[in-house]
Design a protein around this motif. Sequence first.
Motif, PDB file in Angstrom:
ATOM      1  N   GLU A  15     -35.603  -1.435 -14.295  1.00 52.12           N
ATOM      2  CA  GLU A  15     -34.591  -2.448 -13.970  1.00 52.12           C
ATOM      3  C   GLU A  15     -33.204  -1.971 -14.382  1.00 52.12           C
ATOM      4  OE1 GLU A  15     -33.583  -7.183 -14.757  1.00 52.12           O
ATOM      5  OE2 GLU A  15     -35.068  -6.148 -16.008  1.00 52.12           O
ATOM      6  N   LEU A  16     -33.125  -1.265 -15.500  1.00 51.45           N
ATOM      7  CA  LEU A  16     -31.849  -0.715 -15.962  1.00 51.45           C
ATOM      8  C   LEU A  16     -31.280   0.265 -14.950  1.00 51.45           C
ATOM      9  CD1 LEU A  16     -29.677  -0.329 -18.146  1.00 51.45           C
ATOM     10  CD2 LEU A  16     -31.231   1.303 -19.272  1.00 51.45           C
ATOM     11  N   GLN A  17     -32.136   1.146 -14.416  1.00 53.30           N
ATOM     12  CA  GLN A  17     -31.670   2.108 -13.410  1.00 53.30           C
ATOM     13  C   GLN A  17     -31.160   1.405 -12.160  1.00 53.30           C
ATOM     14  OE1 GLN A  17     -31.652   5.285 -14.694  1.00 53.30           O
ATOM     15  NE2 GLN A  17     -32.436   3.995 -16.330  1.00 53.30           N
ATOM     16  N   GLU A  18     -31.877   0.381 -11.741  1.00 47.53           N
ATOM     17  CA  GLU A  18     -31.471  -0.345 -10.534  1.00 47.53           C
ATOM     18  C   GLU A  18     -30.097  -0.973 -10.701  1.00 47.53           C
ATOM     19  OE1 GLU A  18     -34.647  -3.065  -9.920  1.00 47.53           O
ATOM     20  OE2 GLU A  18     -35.948  -1.602  -8.922  1.00 47.53           O
ATOM     21  N   LEU A  19     -29.834  -1.533 -11.867  1.00 51.89           N
ATOM     22  CA  LEU A  19     -28.551  -2.181 -12.087  1.00 51.89           C
ATOM     23  C   LEU A  19     -27.419  -1.163 -12.245  1.00 51.89           C
ATOM     24  CD1 LEU A  19     -29.474  -5.132 -14.467  1.00 51.89           C
ATOM     25  CD2 LEU A  19     -28.728  -5.264 -12.101  1.00 51.89           C
ATOM     26  N   LEU A  20     -27.697  -0.066 -12.921  1.00 50.38           N
ATOM     27  CA  LEU A  20     -26.653   0.938 -13.137  1.00 50.38           C
ATOM     28  C   LEU A  20     -26.190   1.562 -11.826  1.00 50.38           C
ATOM     29  CD1 LEU A  20     -27.982   2.788 -16.318  1.00 50.38           C
ATOM     30  CD2 LEU A  20     -25.985   1.288 -16.188  1.00 50.38           C
TER      31      LEU A  20
END
Length: 268
Positions: free
Chosen positions: A11-16
């Motif tokens: 989820e962190l990668q998707e948001l970044l």
Amino acid sequence: MLEHRVKSWVELQELLFEGSWNEALHRFRPTLAFRGMPDSSMDLATGLNRRGGDYSRQEHVMLRAFRKYARGTAYPCGSVWDWLALAQHHGLPTRLLDWTFSPYVALHFLSENLELYGTDGVVWSVDYRETNRLLPRPLKEQLRQEGADVFSAEMLEEVAPRLKSFDQLTRRSFVLFFEPPSLDERIVNQFALFSVMNAPSSRLDTFLEKQERGVRRIIVPANLKREVRDKLDQANITERVLFPGLDGLSRWLRRYYNPKPPGPPEGL
């Protein structure tokens, strides 16, 4: 201003990387500046903000003295913007704030301090195309002429050769991002850029709180920090790379071989 609390590395990668597709270029080329901080309660005060007192006088006096005594160094500085970047780079309190084009570099600064692994971290993300909308006309025109979204020191010098003339461009608060000159490998490897506002006492967090578009805070919970840190190490985003030289090497080794690693990652 949006705020998201992530629950996983994915989820962190998707948001970044969300919104990184640039339709005009047909490439994944985002227009985002990132700043990672180990404690989500930390503010965006500059070094000058933190000193208090008479901001304008302190800025002028310290920068004048810095230029006087640093002239014998190996760094060639032509404009006040070169000097300001050099001073910030070496720890002088200035109105500048450090950012990076790289979300992974931002995550490094969020996760490097093992003593704060019990505290949620945060990544600030700012779309400089949106903040550029509030720039005064001379600065907008300079970007248009150069076909750029962020400034260089040379571009800023053409519009405002002095900080006083920069502050007098408009009475409204604004922020811009500029790439510092490649003073050393550290600036290059950290994919660095600086934010600067048009008054030495201005607070960037106060300014960004009023922005409805292009500003996001991504909260990384404490129980995710260890996974973030280990995956950054695997990707070679470490002190050894970001701070070239023996000091950076020692910082990396001291952290990497810590005999008391932080607590277990989420789910273990």
